[in-house]
Write a protein that holds these residues in place. Structure first.
Motif, mmCIF file in Angstrom:
data_model
loop_
_atom_site.group_PDB
_atom_site.id
_atom_site.type_symbol
_atom_site.label_atom_id
_atom_site.label_comp_id
_atom_site.label_asym_id
_atom_site.label_seq_id
_atom_site.Cartn_x
_atom_site.Cartn_y
_atom_site.Cartn_z
ATOM 1 N N THR A 2 0.842 -1.190 0.000
ATOM 2 C CA THR A 2 0.000 0.000 0.000
ATOM 3 C C THR A 2 0.877 1.240 0.000
ATOM 4 O O THR A 2 1.985 1.244 0.540
ATOM 5 C CB THR A 2 -0.923 0.018 1.225
ATOM 6 O OG1 THR A 2 -0.128 0.021 2.407
ATOM 7 C CG2 THR A 2 -1.844 -1.200 1.221
ATOM 8 N N GLY A 3 0.361 2.294 -0.578
ATOM 9 C CA GLY A 3 1.063 3.564 -0.597
ATOM 10 C C GLY A 3 0.157 4.671 -0.111
ATOM 11 O O GLY A 3 -0.936 4.430 0.383
ATOM 12 N N ASP A 4 0.636 5.896 -0.242
ATOM 13 C CA ASP A 4 -0.190 7.032 0.154
ATOM 14 C C ASP A 4 -1.374 7.163 -0.791
ATOM 15 O O ASP A 4 -1.291 6.792 -1.969
ATOM 16 C CB ASP A 4 0.639 8.316 0.103
ATOM 17 C CG ASP A 4 1.695 8.359 1.204
ATOM 18 O OD1 ASP A 4 1.474 7.689 2.235
ATOM 19 O OD2 ASP A 4 2.716 9.040 1.021
#
Length: 338
Positions: A2-4
């Motif tokens: 997951t990322g921002d």
């Protein structure tokens, strides 16, 4: 993995995000109206009267930016039934461009607008800032209202008529003419472009006179100055502040000739273009004629464009093809070209 989350689009924060942020704030016993979606200003109990406070930046334009900053902040004070009285300005000036001439022009604009509305410039801050393409003015306005004269943003009631005081868009028409007018002269003609550019002064972006005239009747339940996101978003905010829905008659909405022409030529929805200068009012049917008369005396329209409904009915636009959800523009249509 997951990322921002993806970056937010230009314009207002999404209402669910803003509501989540505001819900974490603690109140104060003297804070009569605090920050919430749909409210135009904060209200602080000062004993025999209320202090009304507003903060709003000007980010879309550079020409006459100081004049805009005073008027748009004064509008939101007046929408609470209060008289705007004191103004503070934070001027952020672009590194490499800011000179004494730019500062003096903005300063002159602020002073001129304050004189127009009998407002005192009482403080602020000025600096040259890295990373800016153009100047930004962040305005803070303070005003006063009697305890019995306060008009809350959440005061609208089911069954109220929704009145509009001017053809839309107002402010956006002038901004579009300034930004794209020369490109559109071959399509729309120079006369139309010049009339559109003049919207900043006529009909103008101030709603103070109309708002205070309507408030003086004692019959207005709520007022709202639709700015970024245009009339459509303003209607959503007016209804949602009171926990209501709305039914809007598309054919009843007055569109300015110049504003509509510019929007159509640029592929923009005129209902989603910033429209400071057009005031929305929620008025009981029994007081509609008296409020309209007060608005007329102040040189404003009082066009009924719809009614406020139970929340479960949503906010709908009734056009030739029947009802449909009224769009909400948290990213103003002007952001597509500016």
């Amino acid at each position: 993995m997951t990322g921002d989350p993806p970056p937010l689009p230009l314009g207002k924060l999404p209402p669910d995000l803003l509501d989540r942020l505001l819900s974490s704030l603690e109140g104060h016993p003297r804070l009569t109206v605090g920050p919430r979606v749909g409210e135009d200003a904060a209200v602080i109990d000062m004993g025999d009267r209320y202090l009304v406070a507003k903060s709003d930046p000007i980010t879309f334009v550079e020409e006459r930016i100081g004049w805009y900053a005073v008027h748009v902040n004064a509008n939101d004070i007046a929408c609470m039934g209060a008289t705007p009285m004191w103004f503070l300005a934070t001027l952020l000036l672009p590194e490499g461009r800011a000179g004494e001439g730019m500062i003096e022009r903005i300063w002159s604009d602020i002073q001129g607008a304050c004189r127009e509305l009998s407002i005192t410039l009482c403080g602020g801050h000025t600096e040259v800032t890295a990373g800016l393409a153009r100047p930004i003015v962040c305005g803070q306005m303070l005003g006063e209202v009697s305890r019995e004269g306060l008009i809350r943003g959440d005061g609208a009631r089911e069954g109220d008529a929704v009145l509009l005081t001017r053809a839309v868009p107002v402010e956006g028409t002038a901004i579009l003419a300034g930004a794209k007018g020369e490109e559109l002269v071959p399509v729309l003609g120079r006369d139309l472009i010049e009339r559109a550019a003049g919207y900043i002064d006529s009909p103008g972006v101030s709603v103070v006179g109309a708002a205070l005239a309507a408030a003086g009747t004692g019959l207005v339940h709520a007022m709202h100055d639709p700015t970024e996101g245009g009339l459509a978003t303003g209607i959503h905010e007016l209804a949602e502040a009171a926990g209501l829905g709305a039914g809007i008659d598309e054919e009843a909405i007055p569109l300015s000739v110049e504003g509509e022409a510019l929007c159509r030529a640029l592929g923009l929805d005129p209902l989603g273009v910033i429209t400071s200068g057009a005031l929305l009012l929620a008025v009981p049917p029994s007081g509609e004629s008296e409020v309209r008369e007060a608005l007329a005396d102040a040189g404003a329209l009082g066009v009924r464009i719809g009614r406020l409904l139970p929340a479960e009915e949503g906010v709908t636009l009734h056009g030739k093809d029947g009802p449909a959800p009224l769009p909400r523009y948290d990213s103003d249509e002007i952001g597509k070209i500016i």
